[in-house]
Design a protein around this motif. Structure first.
Motif, mmCIF file in Angstrom:
data_model
loop_
_atom_site.group_PDB
_atom_site.id
_atom_site.type_symbol
_atom_site.label_atom_id
_atom_site.label_comp_id
_atom_site.label_asym_id
_atom_site.label_seq_id
_atom_site.Cartn_x
_atom_site.Cartn_y
_atom_site.Cartn_z
ATOM 1 N N ARG A 216 1.184 -0.984 -0.211
ATOM 2 C CA ARG A 216 0.045 0.389 0.232
ATOM 3 C C ARG A 216 0.785 1.097 -0.179
ATOM 4 N NH1 ARG A 216 -4.405 0.852 4.250
ATOM 5 N NH2 ARG A 216 -5.409 -0.651 3.771
ATOM 6 N N PRO A 217 0.725 2.204 -1.112
ATOM 7 C CA PRO A 217 1.588 3.275 -1.142
ATOM 8 C C PRO A 217 1.689 3.842 0.274
ATOM 9 C CG PRO A 217 -0.026 3.485 -2.859
ATOM 10 C CD PRO A 217 -0.546 2.097 -2.013
ATOM 11 N N THR A 218 1.784 4.522 1.081
ATOM 12 C CA THR A 218 2.130 6.097 2.193
ATOM 13 C C THR A 218 1.220 6.845 1.879
ATOM 14 O OG1 THR A 218 4.099 6.593 1.402
ATOM 15 C CG2 THR A 218 3.742 5.382 3.296
ATOM 16 N N GLU A 219 1.834 7.990 0.384
ATOM 17 C CA GLU A 219 1.133 8.612 -0.318
ATOM 18 C C GLU A 219 1.367 8.548 -1.851
ATOM 19 O OE1 GLU A 219 3.055 12.798 0.367
ATOM 20 O OE2 GLU A 219 3.712 12.009 2.445
ATOM 21 N N MET A 220 -0.466 8.956 -2.462
ATOM 22 C CA MET A 220 0.149 8.892 -4.033
ATOM 23 C C MET A 220 0.138 9.741 -4.780
ATOM 24 S SD MET A 220 -2.563 5.205 -4.482
ATOM 25 C CE MET A 220 -2.206 5.138 -6.305
ATOM 26 N N SER A 221 1.131 10.252 -5.692
ATOM 27 C CA SER A 221 1.052 11.496 -6.661
ATOM 28 C C SER A 221 -0.394 11.338 -7.402
ATOM 29 C CB SER A 221 2.603 11.575 -7.707
ATOM 30 O OG SER A 221 2.878 10.315 -8.213
ATOM 31 N N VAL B 1 -2.960 3.381 -11.129
ATOM 32 C CA VAL B 1 -3.878 2.745 -10.649
ATOM 33 C C VAL B 1 -5.043 2.389 -10.698
ATOM 34 C CG1 VAL B 1 -4.427 2.208 -8.019
ATOM 35 C CG2 VAL B 1 -2.183 2.203 -8.552
ATOM 36 N N ALA B 2 -5.423 3.588 -11.673
ATOM 37 C CA ALA B 2 -6.782 3.525 -11.817
ATOM 38 C C ALA B 2 -6.944 3.523 -13.236
ATOM 39 C CB ALA B 2 -7.452 4.982 -11.444
ATOM 40 N N GLY B 3 -6.183 3.420 -14.094
ATOM 41 C CA GLY B 3 -6.222 2.950 -15.312
ATOM 42 C C GLY B 3 -6.507 1.506 -14.978
ATOM 43 N N GLY B 4 -5.151 0.329 -13.986
ATOM 44 C CA GLY B 4 -4.950 -0.780 -14.337
ATOM 45 C C GLY B 4 -4.031 -0.646 -15.052
ATOM 46 N N LYS C 218 9.381 0.664 -6.214
ATOM 47 C CA LYS C 218 9.996 1.923 -6.298
ATOM 48 C C LYS C 218 11.581 2.612 -6.059
ATOM 49 C CE LYS C 218 5.532 5.066 -6.494
ATOM 50 N NZ LYS C 218 5.777 6.218 -5.224
ATOM 51 N N GLY C 219 12.253 3.006 -6.888
ATOM 52 C CA GLY C 219 13.550 3.021 -6.778
ATOM 53 C C GLY C 219 14.453 1.391 -7.133
#
Length: 95
Positions: free
Chosen positions: A65-70, A77-80, A91-92
């Motif tokens: 689960r991301p802590t913050e999402m840009s 995520v919405a586009g799947g 990440k990274g």
């Protein structure tokens, strides 16, 4: 590194695992060592698991689960993306 580069390298490793049972066994047993040997920079503190899907067993990866999402992250995520399929790298992480 760009996503296209990551996909190319991942595809190359997958193809090699399909063609070479010994390579596949090493990849399943010690993914970080094999990725490093293939020229992939494995960040310190990152653990890799490689699992093999079969005709009767499929893997669903639940990303952390991301802590913050840009807005860009939220759009991704919405586009799947199609399932089943390989998860995006952490990440990274760069291939």
């Amino acid at each position: 590194m760009m996503k296209e580069d990551t996909a190319k390298i991942a595809g190359k490793i997958i193809a090699k695992a399909w063609a070479d049972d010994a390579f596949k066994a090493r990849l399943l047993a010690d993914p970080a060592a094999v990725l490093t040997a293939e020229g992939v920079e494995v960040p310190a503190g990152i653990t890799f698991r490689v699992v093999e899907d079969t005709a009767v067993t499929q893997t669903l990866v639940l990303p952390a689960r991301p802590t913050e999402m840009s807005d860009a992250d939220l759009g991704g995520v919405a586009g799947g993306r199609p399932v089943p399929g390989p998860p995006p790298p952490p990440k990274g992480f760069t291939f």
